[in-house]
Design an enzyme around this catalytic site. Structure first.
Site, PDB file in Angstrom:
ATOM      1  N   LYS A   1      21.479 -18.679   9.439  1.00 12.53           N
ATOM      2  CA  LYS A   1      20.285 -17.680   9.450  1.00 12.53           C
ATOM      3  C   LYS A   1      20.096 -17.009  10.560  1.00 12.53           C
ATOM      4  CE  LYS A   1      18.105 -19.825   5.439  1.00 12.53           C
ATOM      5  NZ  LYS A   1      18.796 -18.987   4.485  1.00 12.53           N
ATOM      6  N   CYS A   2      21.210 -16.924  11.458  1.00 13.70           N
ATOM      7  CA  CYS A   2      21.175 -16.430  12.940  1.00 13.70           C
ATOM      8  C   CYS A   2      21.851 -15.259  12.822  1.00 13.70           C
ATOM      9  CB  CYS A   2      22.171 -17.352  13.845  1.00 13.70           C
ATOM     10  SG  CYS A   2      22.158 -16.586  15.479  1.00 13.70           S
ATOM     11  N   GLY A   3      21.141 -14.258  13.545  1.00 12.34           N
ATOM     12  CA  GLY A   3      21.397 -12.819  13.638  1.00 12.34           C
ATOM     13  C   GLY A   3      22.875 -12.689  14.332  1.00 12.34           C
TER      14      GLY A   3
END
Length: 165
Positions: free
Chosen positions: A39-41
């Site tokens: 869920k990291c950019g």
């Protein structure tokens, strides 16, 4: 075990997604160790990491991912959810291992050893964020690349190619 008691980085055991124990020495060649988070950019780096695996894997190189939920809870899922996300979203074929901690008193011994390595600016210590990269050579040498440096950056590609020579 203190960091001064750690074995060579290629000999530090870790657990894969199925619960089996491995070391980086199980891989024939250089290994790019990356703490990953779904869920990291920076998650689009999965695609570039997979491309490195496909480009250099037949020469003994391997990308090895370690999910970590220490940065804003960006890897909250179960191992099954993480593996499903990696394979269906990014086509990941490289090994994604069991979740671990990279910072703090409960940091995994592998990361305790890796964090001793200075980056290109001479800074060692804490992992800054998801997708920090450590290139571990056959000889146990370690080169550190910070999260914002993309896996296909010419500096990383050159380091991988040099490690394969």
């Amino acid at each position: 075990m203190t960091s001064s008691d750690l074995p060579p980085v290629r000999d530090i055991p870790f657990t894969d997604a199925e619960g089996a124990e491995h070391t980086l020495a199980d891989f024939d060649g250089p290994v790019l160790v990356v703490n990953v988070a779904s869920k990291c950019g920076l998650a689009p780096q999965y695609e570039q990491l997979e491309e490195l695996q496909r480009t250099y894997g037949d020469r003994g190189f391997a990308v090895v991912g370690f999910p970590c939920n220490q940065f804003m809870g960006q890897e909250p899922g179960s191992m099954e959810q993480i593996l499903e996300y990696c394979s269906t979203t990014w086509g990941v074929t490289f090994p994604v291992n069991d979740k671990l901690k990279v910072n703090g008193p409960n940091a995994h011994p592998l990361y305790k050893a890796l964090k001793k390595t200075k980056d290109g600016r001479g800074k060692a210590g804490r992992v800054a964020w998801n997708f920090e990269k450590f290139l571990v050579g056959r000889d146990g040498s370690v080169t550190r690349f910070r999260p914002q440096q993309k896996p296909d950056d010419p500096e990383i590609v050159a380091a991988i190619e040099a490690s394969l020579a």
